[in-house]
Design a protein around this motif. Structure first.
Motif, PDB file in Angstrom:
ATOM      1  N   ARG A  11      10.836  17.508  15.424  1.00 19.82           N
ATOM      2  CA  ARG A  11      11.487  18.163  14.269  1.00 19.82           C
ATOM      3  C   ARG A  11      12.175  17.129  13.363  1.00 19.82           C
ATOM      4  NH1 ARG A  11      13.717  23.774  17.204  1.00 19.82           N
ATOM      5  NH2 ARG A  11      11.830  24.080  18.463  1.00 19.82           N
ATOM      6  N   HIS A  52      11.395  25.649  11.073  1.00 20.84           N
ATOM      7  CA  HIS A  52      10.786  26.073  12.337  1.00 20.84           C
ATOM      8  C   HIS A  52      10.678  27.586  12.475  1.00 20.84           C
ATOM      9  CE1 HIS A  52      10.740  27.116  16.644  1.00 20.84           C
ATOM     10  NE2 HIS A  52      10.052  25.995  16.809  1.00 20.84           N
ATOM     11  N   LEU A 158      -2.759  23.033  19.673  1.00 19.90           N
ATOM     12  CA  LEU A 158      -1.429  23.160  20.271  1.00 19.90           C
ATOM     13  C   LEU A 158      -1.344  24.457  21.066  1.00 19.90           C
ATOM     14  CD1 LEU A 158       1.618  22.429  20.461  1.00 19.90           C
ATOM     15  CD2 LEU A 158       1.864  23.170  18.097  1.00 19.90           C
ATOM     16  N   TYR A 203       5.243  18.511  24.772  1.00 21.54           N
ATOM     17  CA  TYR A 203       6.563  18.825  24.233  1.00 21.54           C
ATOM     18  C   TYR A 203       7.354  19.577  25.301  1.00 21.54           C
ATOM     19  CZ  TYR A 203       4.899  23.626  23.593  1.00 21.54           C
ATOM     20  OH  TYR A 203       4.395  24.899  23.805  1.00 21.54           O
TER      21      TYR A 203
HETATM   22  O1  G3P Z   1       4.490  20.426  18.080  1.00 23.09           O
HETATM   23  C1  G3P Z   1       5.178  20.332  19.278  1.00 23.09           C
HETATM   24  C2  G3P Z   1       6.369  21.248  19.333  1.00 23.09           C
HETATM   25  O2  G3P Z   1       7.130  21.091  18.166  1.00 23.09           O
HETATM   26  C3  G3P Z   1       5.977  22.685  19.493  1.00 23.09           C
HETATM   27  O3  G3P Z   1       7.060  23.528  19.686  1.00 23.09           O
HETATM   28  O4  G3P Z   1       8.607  25.260  18.924  1.00 23.09           O
HETATM   29  O5  G3P Z   1       9.287  22.886  18.809  1.00 23.09           O
HETATM   30  O6  G3P Z   1       7.602  23.774  17.233  1.00 23.09           O
HETATM   31  P1  G3P Z   1       8.186  23.882  18.605  1.00 23.09           P
END
Ligand code: G3P
Ligand code: MG
Length: 231
Positions: A11, A52, A158, A203
């Motif tokens: 992020r 997000h 993913l 992740y």
């Molecule tokens: O892309 C890897 C990871 O970021 C996926 O989970 O929920 O943090 O976007 P999230």
């Protein structure tokens, strides 16, 4: 094949800055990170922005759905520590300036999967400069739409837990990497991926010992909120 650093800042800048902000990209670069991941969704005006959640409440002082919020409102919000919600265009400039490899996670709002995938792919195709990014998504529909627009780009599939037919799904869009939850990766999957020459990225890994154990098992890279994890 894409050259993957072992650590990918999650992020934007992990826990060094509010998530999915330009401050995070500055922090990642300052800490010597070579790769960053961030989430991209469309505003009501169709602008790709870094965020997000489908809703604004958790990460900003706004309310409501991102996909129903016009740019004029979205960019007036505080995304933490005085940061604004960045556009993909703004993030692209910093990735190019700092030489960061970007993993753009296409994070469509429900009902906007194809539009989001196509928009992000078109943006990258027409405007991205510097290191070619890696595009990924939990949404097969978004990835399919992105691939239809720009089959020449690099894609990663993913998943939380990887399904048995992952190689067929990768083949359908020419995906070059496989991304999944660290707790769900199995040695059988890692053996299959190694045999197929597909790097596996996990992740979210915030313990150094856990990261080293994953690398020892054959995982290529980890997404982490601790951008000093391997220092
Ligand atoms: O892309 C890897 C990871 O970021 C996926 O989970 O929920 O943090 O976007 P999230
Ligand atoms: Mg993400």
């Amino acid at each position: 094949m894409i050259a993957l650093p072992r650590l990918i800042a999650h992020r934007c800048g992990g826990n060094r800055a509010p998530e999915n902000t330009l401050a995070g990209l500055h922090e990642a670069a300052r800490a010597g990170c070579r790769a960053v991941e961030f989430d991209v969704m469309l505003s009501a005006d169709g602008t790709p922005v870094l965020i997000h959640d489908e809703t604004l409440e958790r990460t900003t002082n706004g309310v409501g759905r991102v996909c129903e919020t016009p740019d004029a409102v979205l960019f007036s919000l505080d995304a933490g520590a005085g940061e604004r919600i960045p556009t993909l265009a703004e993030a692209a400039v910093l990735c190019q300036r700092y030489g960061l490899l970007a993993n753009i996670e296409i994070k469509p709002a429900t009902g906007h999967e194809a539009a989001t995938g196509a928009s992000v792919a078109r943006f990258v195709q027409e405007r991205w400069q510097g290191l070619p990014p890696l595009l990924s998504s939990f949404s097969a529909e978004a990835l399919q739409a992105a691939w239809c627009v720009a089959p020449e780009l690099q894609y990663g599939l993913l998943f939380e837990a990887v399904p048995a037919d992952w190689q067929r799904q990768c083949g359908a869009i020419g995906a070059v990497t496989l991304h999944c939850a660290a707790g769900r990766v199995t040695d059988a999957l890692l053996a299959e991926a190694a045999a197929a020459g597909v790097p596996v990225l996990c992740y979210t890994v915030n313990e150094a010992g856990a990261a080293q154990a994953l690398f020892a098992r054959g995982v290529s890279s980890v997404f982490s909120d601790r951008i000093d994890l391997l220092a």
